[in-house]
Design a protein around this motif. Structure first.
Motif, mmCIF file in Angstrom:
data_model
loop_
_atom_site.group_PDB
_atom_site.id
_atom_site.type_symbol
_atom_site.label_atom_id
_atom_site.label_comp_id
_atom_site.label_asym_id
_atom_site.label_seq_id
_atom_site.Cartn_x
_atom_site.Cartn_y
_atom_site.Cartn_z
ATOM 1 N N CYS A 82 -5.393 5.145 -12.072
ATOM 2 C CA CYS A 82 -4.289 5.125 -11.096
ATOM 3 C C CYS A 82 -2.979 4.663 -11.708
ATOM 4 C CB CYS A 82 -4.656 4.210 -9.918
ATOM 5 S SG CYS A 82 -6.118 4.734 -9.013
ATOM 6 N N SER A 142 -7.633 -6.806 -1.097
ATOM 7 C CA SER A 142 -6.970 -6.271 -2.302
ATOM 8 C C SER A 142 -8.030 -5.834 -3.313
ATOM 9 C CB SER A 142 -6.026 -7.304 -2.918
ATOM 10 O OG SER A 142 -6.702 -8.528 -3.172
ATOM 11 N N GLN A 144 -8.151 -3.474 -5.308
ATOM 12 C CA GLN A 144 -7.632 -2.957 -6.575
ATOM 13 C C GLN A 144 -7.256 -4.063 -7.551
ATOM 14 O OE1 GLN A 144 -6.167 -3.150 -3.629
ATOM 15 N NE2 GLN A 144 -4.002 -2.595 -3.680
ATOM 16 N N GLU A 181 2.543 -6.489 1.421
ATOM 17 C CA GLU A 181 3.314 -6.151 2.615
ATOM 18 C C GLU A 181 3.479 -7.371 3.517
ATOM 19 O OE1 GLU A 181 4.971 -3.590 3.137
ATOM 20 O OE2 GLU A 181 4.142 -2.033 1.852
ATOM 21 N N ASP A 238 0.014 1.287 -4.672
ATOM 22 C CA ASP A 238 -0.174 0.712 -3.343
ATOM 23 C C ASP A 238 -0.257 -0.804 -3.423
ATOM 24 O OD1 ASP A 238 -0.300 3.279 -2.274
ATOM 25 O OD2 ASP A 238 -2.481 3.399 -2.507
#
Length: 277
Positions: A82, A142, A144, A181, A238
């Motif tokens: 990614c 999270s 990732q 976010e 992201d």
């Protein structure tokens, strides 16, 4: 127990190119080391903290994850599919069994115990053995980002003064910047992971002090306000992500920020050293 920062893993596609880039910034970068599961690394050591530049060296050696068995190689391989950048946040450990017990008591999702030994290549061409016990967590908020504590079995073989001397004066970690976010979403996990239940919430985000550096979880607006347009515009992927790392440098007069799009996915902030009392 509050756990200090131990290291960050920075997944890169070209290990030699990453090593050259960090060397050009004035960091001393170790020779290449190999893991038995197909990855290779080069390290940048400071005072009790290090950056681990990591790449896939032999994909055929990577084992796939199974149930609660974590695959270090597969995790970073999939991260690199990614993009590049800081893939894992690592804290110090006084003992793997103690960490595991504390994490389970806090309700965290813990993988099976993970231990390994590898050969370390030293600056003079000689080698030595290093070994580690990792206590690895899964954070559904999270996935990732990898999180674990690292117990160093042979610290006398690992930490070397000649690797900790940098021409840019770098000496210690100050801050790991996480971008999310809503920073408040991460207070419960990070509080249990670090052991730091006292944290400061500001208009910029969430700040956790540890015995070695701090973790600062910032909103996109807070990140832009604190680190500037160049760093904010370099953010890719992201959220949440580990976006930046701040290192204290002896002899530096002004802060220098190298954005992630110029340095393999992780923004590096070099700041003047604070006087020690």
């Amino acid at each position: 127990m509050v756990r200090g920062l131990d290291h960050v893993v920075v997944a890169v596609k070209d290990l030699d190119a990453a090593g050259r880039a960090y060397s050009e910034l004035g960091f001393t970068v170790t020779p290449e080391n190999r893991h038995p599961w197909g990855t290779a690394n080069r390290l940048i050591q400071f005072d009790g903290f290090f950056i681990e530049l990591l790449s896939v060296a032999d994909a055929n050696l990577i084992a796939e994850p199974a149930g609660k068995q974590f695959s270090f190689g597969a995790f970073n391989r999939d991260f690199l599919a990614c993009g590049e950048g800081a893939s894992m946040l690592v804290l110090e450990s006084k003992g793997a069994s103690e960490d595991r017990e504390a994490f389970l008591k806090s309700g965290l999702d813990v993988y099976e115990p993970f231990s390994f030994e590898r050969t370390a290549h030293l600056r003079d061409g000689s080698t030595t053995s290093v070994a580690f016990d990792l206590t690895i967590l899964n954070n559904p908020l999270s996935p990732q980002i990898g999180y674990f504590t690292c117990f160093n079995k042979y610290p006398e073989n690992f930490w070397k003064p000649d690797f900790q001397t940098h021409s840019n004066g770098a000496r210690a970690v100050q801050t790991v910047y996480m971008l999310a976010e809503d920073p408040s979403d991460h207070h419960e996990f990070l509080g249990a992971f670090t052991g730091q239940r006292e944290m400061r919430a500001t208009s910029l985000g969430l700040e956790l002090e540890t015995p070695r550096g701090k973790v600062f979880v910032l909103s996109p607006a807070g990140y832009r306000s604190l680190l500037g347009e160049a760093a904010a515009n370099a953010v890719a992927g992201d959220l949440p992500i580990l976006a930046a790392l701040e290192i204290e440098c002896e002899g530096l007069n002004t802060t220098r920020i190298v954005p992630a799009n110029e340095l393999f996915g992780l923004t590096i902030v070099l700041t003047p050293a604070k006087e020690r009392t």
